[in-house]
Write a protein that holds these residues in place. Structure first.
Motif, PDB file in Angstrom:
ATOM      1  N   ALA A 176       0.830  -1.206   0.000  1.00 23.19           N
ATOM      2  CA  ALA A 176       0.000   0.000   0.000  1.00 23.19           C
ATOM      3  C   ALA A 176       0.868   1.261   0.000  1.00 23.19           C
ATOM      4  CB  ALA A 176      -0.915   0.002   1.215  1.00 23.19           C
ATOM      5  N   PRO A 177       0.354   2.347  -0.571  1.00 25.98           N
ATOM      6  CA  PRO A 177       1.078   3.617  -0.572  1.00 25.98           C
ATOM      7  C   PRO A 177       0.990   4.289   0.788  1.00 25.98           C
ATOM      8  CG  PRO A 177      -1.075   3.935  -1.540  1.00 25.98           C
ATOM      9  CD  PRO A 177      -0.939   2.455  -1.276  1.00 25.98           C
ATOM     10  N   PRO A 178       1.773   5.348   1.016  1.00 23.86           N
ATOM     11  CA  PRO A 178       1.667   6.094   2.269  1.00 23.86           C
ATOM     12  C   PRO A 178       0.280   6.712   2.413  1.00 23.86           C
ATOM     13  CG  PRO A 178       3.639   6.729   1.035  1.00 23.86           C
ATOM     14  CD  PRO A 178       2.804   5.896   0.124  1.00 23.86           C
ATOM     15  N   VAL A 179      -0.193   6.841   3.647  1.00 32.05           N
ATOM     16  CA  VAL A 179      -1.479   7.492   3.902  1.00 32.05           C
ATOM     17  C   VAL A 179      -1.292   8.572   4.956  1.00 32.05           C
ATOM     18  CG1 VAL A 179      -2.932   5.526   3.253  1.00 32.05           C
ATOM     19  CG2 VAL A 179      -2.088   5.705   5.593  1.00 32.05           C
ATOM     20  N   TYR A 180      -2.107   9.608   4.879  1.00 28.99           N
ATOM     21  CA  TYR A 180      -2.009  10.747   5.796  1.00 28.99           C
ATOM     22  C   TYR A 180      -3.413  11.156   6.248  1.00 28.99           C
ATOM     23  CZ  TYR A 180       2.583  11.244   3.520  1.00 28.99           C
ATOM     24  OH  TYR A 180       3.844  11.024   3.017  1.00 28.99           O
ATOM     25  N   THR A 181      -3.491  11.849   7.369  1.00 33.28           N
ATOM     26  CA  THR A 181      -4.754  12.410   7.825  1.00 33.28           C
ATOM     27  C   THR A 181      -4.481  13.761   8.479  1.00 33.28           C
ATOM     28  OG1 THR A 181      -6.795  11.944   9.033  1.00 33.28           O
ATOM     29  CG2 THR A 181      -4.720  11.320  10.106  1.00 33.28           C
ATOM     30  N   ARG A 182      -5.518  14.400   8.981  1.00 32.75           N
ATOM     31  CA  ARG A 182      -5.352  15.726   9.573  1.00 32.75           C
ATOM     32  C   ARG A 182      -4.508  15.684  10.858  1.00 32.75           C
ATOM     33  NH1 ARG A 182     -11.619  17.519   9.387  1.00 32.75           N
ATOM     34  NH2 ARG A 182     -11.809  15.312   9.937  1.00 32.75           N
ATOM     35  N   PRO A 183      -3.760  16.773  11.103  1.00 36.73           N
ATOM     36  CA  PRO A 183      -3.704  18.039  10.361  1.00 36.73           C
ATOM     37  C   PRO A 183      -2.823  17.955   9.121  1.00 36.73           C
ATOM     38  CG  PRO A 183      -2.197  18.142  12.198  1.00 36.73           C
ATOM     39  CD  PRO A 183      -2.934  16.831  12.324  1.00 36.73           C
TER      40      PRO A 183
END
Length: 224
Positions: A176-183
């Motif tokens: 899987a690719p990198p994932v990000y969330t807030r902030p």
């Protein structure tokens, strides 16, 4: 789907199936998981299920008699698509095998323990042997829980988002690719601009590129 698990240590399997996704799947009636205590099938007054190996050597071996009795009783009640033995020298478990098993209706899993099981069990009752890696655990219970988790989460209705399992690592041969969330920014650490662009095509292209790069870096043999 129904998954039956045979073990001499049933308490080891209580927690994995009584929390989170696996518990909700059972509550929804999407899967039934039944754990069978091998000691219930022992003819010994002390409920013994293991003995020393012929020829000597360290460690105990699970005897054929209680295992055969348990499997036969279960087979009298339903037809099993697979009777799986969790073994360090079985075929290496993969997402592809999880996908395949998720299409089955009835699966029976036998957990080895100590030095394993009498070889006659493997030769006459088992249809498939699976390993979760080239290392040795104290028993097959944790491995059985891993396999069950990987299968159950693929069943329709188990995950809230039906497309979630399809985007997991290894479903397309890539991690899987990198994932990000807030902030979007934390202590100067920023989320890649493309993920904030709202341009779905560019986002998907970026994710694919990242998956390819990460696969080449972390699974170089698989990506050749």
């Amino acid at each position: 789907m129904r998954i039956d698990i045979i073990t001499c240590l049933p308490k080891l399997l209580e927690s994995p199936f009584n929390d989170s996704i696996l518990k909700r799947a059972q509550n929804k009636g999407l899967v039934e998981v039944v754990v069978h205590d091998l000691r219930d099938y022992s003819e010994d007054k002390h409920k013994k299920v293991d003995d020393y190996a012929f020829g000597g050597g360290a460690g105990m071996v699970l005897m054929i008699e209680p295992i055969a009795k348990c499997i036969r009783e279960l087979k009298d009640q339903r037809v099993y698509d697979e009777i799986i033995y969790m073994s360090p020298d079985g075929e290496n478990f993969s997402q592809g095998i999880a996908n395949e098993l998720s299409l089955k209706k009835n699966i029976l899993i036998l957990c080895g323990h100590y030095k394993g099981v009498d070889e006659r069990v493997r030769e006459n009752f088992i249809t498939r042997e699976i390993s979760i890696g080239d290392y040795v655990l104290s028993g097959g219970e944790l491995a059985a829980a891993v396999v069950s988790d990987a299968i159950i989460r693929l069943l329709p209705g188990v995950l809230g988002d039906e497309t979630s399992a399809l985007s997991d690592s290894f479903q397309d041969g890539l991690v899987a690719p990198p994932v990000y969330t807030r902030p979007a920014e934390f202590e100067g650490l920023k989320v890649p601009d493309v993920l904030l662009s709202g341009h779905q095509k560019k986002i998907e292209d970026w994710r694919f590129e990242q998956s390819v790069k990460r696969t080449q870096l972390r699974r170089p043999t698989d990506s050749k």
